[in-house]
Scaffold this motif. Sequence first.
Motif, mmCIF file in Angstrom:
data_model
loop_
_atom_site.group_PDB
_atom_site.id
_atom_site.type_symbol
_atom_site.label_atom_id
_atom_site.label_comp_id
_atom_site.label_asym_id
_atom_site.label_seq_id
_atom_site.Cartn_x
_atom_site.Cartn_y
_atom_site.Cartn_z
ATOM 1 N N ILE A 226 123.396 1.386 52.831
ATOM 2 C CA ILE A 226 124.052 2.233 52.165
ATOM 3 C C ILE A 226 125.306 2.918 52.784
ATOM 4 O O ILE A 226 124.603 3.851 53.097
ATOM 5 C CB ILE A 226 123.887 2.856 50.615
ATOM 6 N N ILE A 227 126.636 2.733 53.075
ATOM 7 C CA ILE A 227 127.463 3.311 54.093
ATOM 8 C C ILE A 227 127.897 4.250 52.761
ATOM 9 O O ILE A 227 128.532 4.028 51.874
ATOM 10 C CB ILE A 227 127.887 3.083 54.593
ATOM 11 N N GLY A 228 128.164 5.709 53.058
ATOM 12 C CA GLY A 228 128.165 6.110 52.382
ATOM 13 C C GLY A 228 129.809 7.921 52.629
ATOM 14 O O GLY A 228 129.362 7.608 53.834
ATOM 15 N N LEU A 229 130.449 8.638 52.264
ATOM 16 C CA LEU A 229 131.329 9.586 52.016
ATOM 17 C C LEU A 229 130.781 10.415 52.858
ATOM 18 O O LEU A 229 129.591 11.027 52.425
ATOM 19 C CB LEU A 229 132.413 9.474 50.834
ATOM 20 N N HIS A 230 131.608 11.130 53.707
ATOM 21 C CA HIS A 230 131.025 12.645 54.609
ATOM 22 C C HIS A 230 132.277 13.663 54.567
ATOM 23 O O HIS A 230 132.112 13.808 55.727
ATOM 24 C CB HIS A 230 129.607 11.875 55.538
ATOM 25 N N ASN A 259 138.324 0.082 56.471
ATOM 26 C CA ASN A 259 138.378 -0.710 56.997
ATOM 27 C C ASN A 259 137.389 -0.978 57.922
ATOM 28 O O ASN A 259 137.516 -2.330 58.916
ATOM 29 C CB ASN A 259 139.673 -0.077 58.219
ATOM 30 N N VAL A 260 136.606 -0.379 57.931
ATOM 31 C CA VAL A 260 135.416 -1.152 58.796
ATOM 32 C C VAL A 260 134.237 -1.816 57.709
ATOM 33 O O VAL A 260 134.031 -2.930 58.114
ATOM 34 C CB VAL A 260 135.004 0.414 59.606
ATOM 35 N N LEU A 261 134.361 -1.946 56.296
ATOM 36 C CA LEU A 261 133.387 -1.955 55.994
ATOM 37 C C LEU A 261 134.293 -3.780 55.188
ATOM 38 O O LEU A 261 133.297 -3.626 54.762
ATOM 39 C CB LEU A 261 132.242 -1.092 55.006
ATOM 40 N N ALA A 262 134.724 -3.531 54.694
ATOM 41 C CA ALA A 262 136.001 -4.105 54.182
ATOM 42 C C ALA A 262 134.815 -3.850 52.143
ATOM 43 O O ALA A 262 135.063 -5.210 51.449
ATOM 44 C CB ALA A 262 135.459 -5.776 54.101
#
Length: 322
Positions: A226-230, A259-262
């Motif tokens: 999971i890619i999250g905000l930072h 934009n990167v992960l849609a």
Amino acid sequence: MTKPGRQEGNYLASIPHGLMFHHFHNDEHVKGQGSISAATLADMIDFVGCKYILSASDWYERAVAGKLDKNDLCITFDDNLKCQYDVAYPVLKSYGIKAFWFVYTSPLEGELERIEIYRHFRCSNFASVNDFYQAFLKAVQTSPYLKRVEKALNNFDPSKYLTEFPFYTKEDKIFRYIRDRILGAEPYQEIMEQMLIDYQVDIGQLKGKLWMNEEQLRQLDSEHNIIGLHSHSHPTYLGRLPATEQEKEYRKNASVLKNVLAKDPVTVSHPCNSYNQDTLSILHKLGVKVGFRANMYGNLSSRYEYPREDHANILKEMGRAT
Ligand SMILES: [Zn+2]
């Protein structure tokens, strides 16, 4: 076979929490303050007990449903560092663990964010961090800020500063106090930029070495991490910025990731653990569901404040130096 280490269940705190990682080293990525090797990461996973480490998506679903167990752990990486991808990710894969990766997005737009450039400079140009601190104090002496620093240090007691980070040395605390409290962002940057010039550092060649690129993030995402905000530019004290500035940081962060992960990011970790009530409202507005602090302090007062244990504290419990 059980590896040596803590007896099963002994590590476990009485609250669900994340394990927080930053820097890793190998032949290519220079060893530095707090960095660990692939072997050490594997030892730590064995120590806390792999079976207690949930995959990121399990953790997320249980957190949203309010169903995390007090023993549940997860692994988190902050700052989209290439060394995490190169050194830590193969270890995670060998254990079948999926993690959270919290990404500040300015490097994806070509920004050589100073927080990482300066760290790399400290680690690669000096034999020890204390050697860097000495060089830094020397640079302060030839700067216009000498008097200000000298005066403020007169009344400074390192043993009472940053007590929530027990692994900081006295020298770490003095440096951080000068940087964050006496100088502040711009004068600090002025001194550091002069040092980069004095040491003839070519920062252009660090691009691509320090941070992950879009393709690597897409790979992590497609492999069920999971890619999250930072935040976008990783301000040191985001929680002290006006709400409009905070919102800009997180909106930009979310839009670059989308934009990167849609897909819209739904998780966050607070850069330098800095946030306030405005931050939490902004995250809520952006559709974020789960977030992490950067320490084990404070009660869980919202879903955006799950605690995390710094890897340095786990190493300490293992009886190992950082
Ligand atoms: Zn960070």
